[in-house]
Enzyme design. Structure first.
Site, PDB file in Angstrom:
ATOM      1  CE  LYS A  44      -0.328  -0.223   5.058  1.00 21.14           C
ATOM      2  NZ  LYS A  44      -1.187  -0.655   6.194  1.00 21.14           N
ATOM      3  CE1 TYR A 280      12.748  31.261   4.081  1.00 22.18           C
ATOM      4  CE2 TYR A 280      12.192  28.924   4.085  1.00 22.18           C
ATOM      5  CZ  TYR A 280      12.365  30.120   3.399  1.00 22.18           C
ATOM      6  OH  TYR A 280      12.147  30.159   2.052  1.00 22.18           O
TER       7      TYR A 280
HETATM    8  C1  PLP Z   1      -0.488  -1.770   6.759  1.00 23.64           C
HETATM    9  C2  PLP Z   1      -1.154  -3.008   7.180  1.00 23.64           C
HETATM   10  C3  PLP Z   1      -0.426  -4.192   7.398  1.00 23.64           C
HETATM   11  C4  PLP Z   1       1.095  -4.224   7.376  1.00 23.64           C
HETATM   12  O1  PLP Z   1       1.574  -3.698   8.588  1.00 23.64           O
HETATM   13  P1  PLP Z   1       3.145  -3.688   8.923  1.00 23.64           P
HETATM   14  O2  PLP Z   1       3.224  -3.319  10.343  1.00 23.64           O
HETATM   15  O3  PLP Z   1       3.746  -2.658   8.005  1.00 23.64           O
HETATM   16  O4  PLP Z   1       3.625  -5.061   8.615  1.00 23.64           O
HETATM   17  C5  PLP Z   1      -1.108  -5.349   7.683  1.00 23.64           C
HETATM   18  N1  PLP Z   1      -2.460  -5.342   7.761  1.00 23.64           N
HETATM   19  C6  PLP Z   1      -3.192  -4.223   7.592  1.00 23.64           C
HETATM   20  C7  PLP Z   1      -4.664  -4.286   7.732  1.00 23.64           C
HETATM   21  C8  PLP Z   1      -2.568  -3.025   7.308  1.00 23.64           C
HETATM   22  O5  PLP Z   1      -3.301  -1.922   7.142  1.00 23.64           O
END
Ligand code: PLP
Length: 390
Positions: A44, A280
């Site tokens: 993702k 800044y």
């Molecule tokens: C992002 C996500 C994962 C992966 O989590 P990690 O801690 O990066 O391994 C697994 N399940 C769901 C539902 C997620 O949203």
């Protein structure tokens, strides 16, 4: 080769080098941790900033049989463009009303259903598509985020899913949940969630659900809690070689290696007198005559502004610190009188074995987690893939 496939030898302002051999080795290490389970590579948010499509391909080459995304759009893009075999399953879990259910069904995605509105929409889309949707019922076993509550809500969702299955409109391919505190070993919520998950699965199976996969483990659970592995583990951050939490251990403790190296070409080196304000707000003032190096990346590139005055950078073999504020496109480091040439590489983070900082060091500097550091690296930074071929 860069993301568009063109080979360029021109020096880049900045680059995020993505080592696909490291990613493949991480997948193999994770499969070794959960030998009885299939592995879902969670890609993702553009593969946590690493590039979803190249990372998905590499993960599949190394043995991932599932790919996971949050949104259906991300999952559809993978099915269309990743070129992974059709038998690789792609699951997405973050739906909102009116989502692209029909396209998801036609692309053979596994879609998560957390409540009655989603079941009604996917059922109707399946009727229009003329084929069954693969759905996975999500249980909220205690995270308090997405997912169906136990008790009457679960009974109603399971009952309606079975009715839709009997009509040939859905196939319930999975039962699943997500942990709240897997990165805190011994946290009592983990055992409680696993126990409730077992109950909710048992209830659904008694009513006649025949899931292909039951799953609850994310990266920290995959690495440290075998009792959470069930049929499938969903690993995200660990694929990219980052420890889910420094308290659990460093990547190397789990046989993992960071995949992303973020570097930039120093844009300018100059001498300044003592007492010179920098960036800044003049939050840094040179303590004496020194040299300053201009690093041409800023918060628009995902460098956290919260790392102003604290973020570490390797220049010429030495750790330097962000002097003053991180601006939109650039920040400055005090080079302490050293005079590297313009064009010298500044390494913000990488695996750490050349002495460079890691994403975890930046997370500490910015008061966040390494997940956020890599995921936020902006689209203006080209991803340069190395070790693409197996
Ligand atoms: C992002 C996500 C994962 C992966 O989590 P990690 O801690 O990066 O391994 C697994 N399940 C769901 C539902 C997620 O949203």
């Amino acid at each position: 080769m860069n993301e568009t496939g063109s080979v360029s030898t021109a020096p880049l302002r900045a680059r995020a080098e993505i080592d696909l051999a490291a990613l493949r080795a991480n997948v193999r290490a994770l499969r070794g941790r959960a030998p009885g389970a299939q592995l879902m590579a969670v890609v993702k948010s553009d593969g946590y900033g690493h590039g979803a499509i190249p990372c998905a391909r590499a993960a599949v080459e190394a043995g991932a049989t599932w790919l996971g995304t949050a949104t259906p759009e991300e999952a559809l893009a993978l099915r269309e463009r990743a070129g992974v075999p059709a038998e690789v399953r792609i699951m997405c879990w973050l739906w909102t009303p009116g989502g692209p259910w029909r396209q998801a069904i036609e692309a053979d995605l596994d879609v998560s259903v957390s409540g009655m509105w989603a079941l009604a929409e996917v059922r109707e889309a399946a009727r229009l598509a003329g084929r069954a949707a693969r759905i996975q019922l999500k249980a909220d076993t205690g995270l308090g985020r997405n997912g169906c509550q136990p008790g009457d809500d679960w009974a109603e969702l399971v009952g309606e899913a079975l009715r839709a299955e009997a009509e040939g409109l859905v196939r319930v391919t999975g039962l699943w949940s997500h942990l709240a505190c897997a990165d805190e070993p011994g946290h009592p919520s983990v055992d409680a969630q696993v126990a409730l998950f077992r109950e909710m699965v048992a209830y659904a199976e008694q009513r006649g659900v025949r899931p292909e996969v039951r799953h609850i483990a994310n990266s920290p659970a995959t690495l440290t809690m075998p009792e959470t592995h069930f049929d499938l583990v969903r690993t995200g951050i660990a694929l990219y070689g980052i420890s889910p939490s420094p308290e659990l251990g460093a990547p190397a403790d789990f046989g993992l290696r960071p995949v992303m190296t973020l570097s930039a070409s120093i844009a300018l080196v100059k001498h300044v007198p003592g007492g010179h304000g920098v960036s800044y707000g003049h939050h840094y003032v040179t303590p004496g005559a020194t040299t300053l190096g201009l690093v041409p990346v800023g918060y628009a590139d995902g460098i956290p502004r919260h790392a102003s005055g604290t973020g570490p950078v390797l220049v010429g073999g030495k750790w330097r610190t962000v002097a003053g504020r991180v601006a939109m496109d650039q920040f400055v480091v005090d080079l302490g009188g050293d005079e590297p040439e313009a064009g010298t590489e500044a390494v913000l983070f990488g695996p750490g074995d050349r002495g460079e900082p890691t994403a975890e060091d930046w997370a500490k500097a910015a008061g966040t987690i390494a997940y956020e550091i890599v995921t936020r690296i902006g689209t203006r930074v080209p991803r340069v893939y190395v070790n693409v071929a197996t």
